[in-house]
Design an enzyme around this catalytic site. Sequence first.
Site, mmCIF file in Angstrom:
data_model
loop_
_atom_site.group_PDB
_atom_site.id
_atom_site.type_symbol
_atom_site.label_atom_id
_atom_site.label_comp_id
_atom_site.label_asym_id
_atom_site.label_seq_id
_atom_site.Cartn_x
_atom_site.Cartn_y
_atom_site.Cartn_z
ATOM 1 N N SER A 20 0.342 -9.715 7.982
ATOM 2 C CA SER A 20 -0.626 -8.624 7.951
ATOM 3 C C SER A 20 -0.194 -7.523 8.906
ATOM 4 O O SER A 20 -0.125 -7.731 10.120
ATOM 5 C CB SER A 20 -2.014 -9.151 8.358
ATOM 6 O OG SER A 20 -2.882 -8.086 8.668
ATOM 7 N N GLU B 196 0.831 -1.207 0.000
ATOM 8 C CA GLU B 196 0.000 0.000 0.000
ATOM 9 C C GLU B 196 0.860 1.249 0.000
ATOM 10 O O GLU B 196 0.588 2.217 -0.719
ATOM 11 C CB GLU B 196 -0.929 0.023 1.213
ATOM 12 C CG GLU B 196 -1.827 1.263 1.216
ATOM 13 C CD GLU B 196 -2.624 1.455 2.494
ATOM 14 O OE1 GLU B 196 -2.964 2.627 2.800
ATOM 15 O OE2 GLU B 196 -2.913 0.460 3.185
#
Length: 278
Positions: free
Chosen positions: A218, A124
Amino acid sequence: MRVVRARNAGACYGVQRALDMALAAVEGGGAASTLGPLIHNPQVVADLAARGVRAVEHVEDVRAGSIVIRSHGVTPAVRRAAASRGLPVVDATCPHVARAQKAAAQLGERLGRVVVVGEAGHPEVEGLVACAREAGAEVFVAARPADLPACLREPVGVVVQTTQTRAALDAVEAALRTRGVNPEVKNTICSATSQRQEAAAELAGEVDAIVVVGGRNSSNTTRLADICAASCPRTYHIESPDEVDPAWFAGCESVGVTAGASTPEAHIAAVVARLEAL
């Protein structure tokens, strides 16, 4: 032993949307490839592969079927490369990530200098950096104040990885202002992320132990584990119920359960059932 689930936990809207879109692409026997893992959850990625949605590293690796842009988004260059393949493109970028990319581009175009608060190398963050650079900006990535370059000066815009904590954003902003730099800040932290972090911190202060469910790759799940560990030393980050060790809960009257935004409901339920069976 009482098992208490956090009031906000598990798969967020953006993750569920990406999963639904990827599965729709292979409905009826079609093929699809995601550019990198669709979400940061190894079990989910393996399940998708079994259903015909495989993860590839590069656009050039896709020979047939749909190209799925993962929930973390991609750089503008990768998006153009995907479009040039002549294959169907399914854009499963989380809407919150898309909003952050737009903010990075706008700040870059207007101010020419952008700080991205986030983890260097995270997909991201790479997308946010690329959006700002394509707008003509000089870009810096800072996970903490120490990462800020000494030469940074005004004008400067600040955008933040959607799964970061508000504390991380505030720390970087405060460090800039201490130097006499007054940044234009766009708080692009996802509300679902904030809700999960607040609920995890609240629960960690009320139970004897807490289990955090989700992929170890994550960032938002790892951050939840860090938040919980700050007030509950008996914090355990697991990916599946098979990892639960009964010895962890010796003498515990209560155990909490929370989960990252990339953890499906079925995974949480399985861990809760395992704990309740102890």
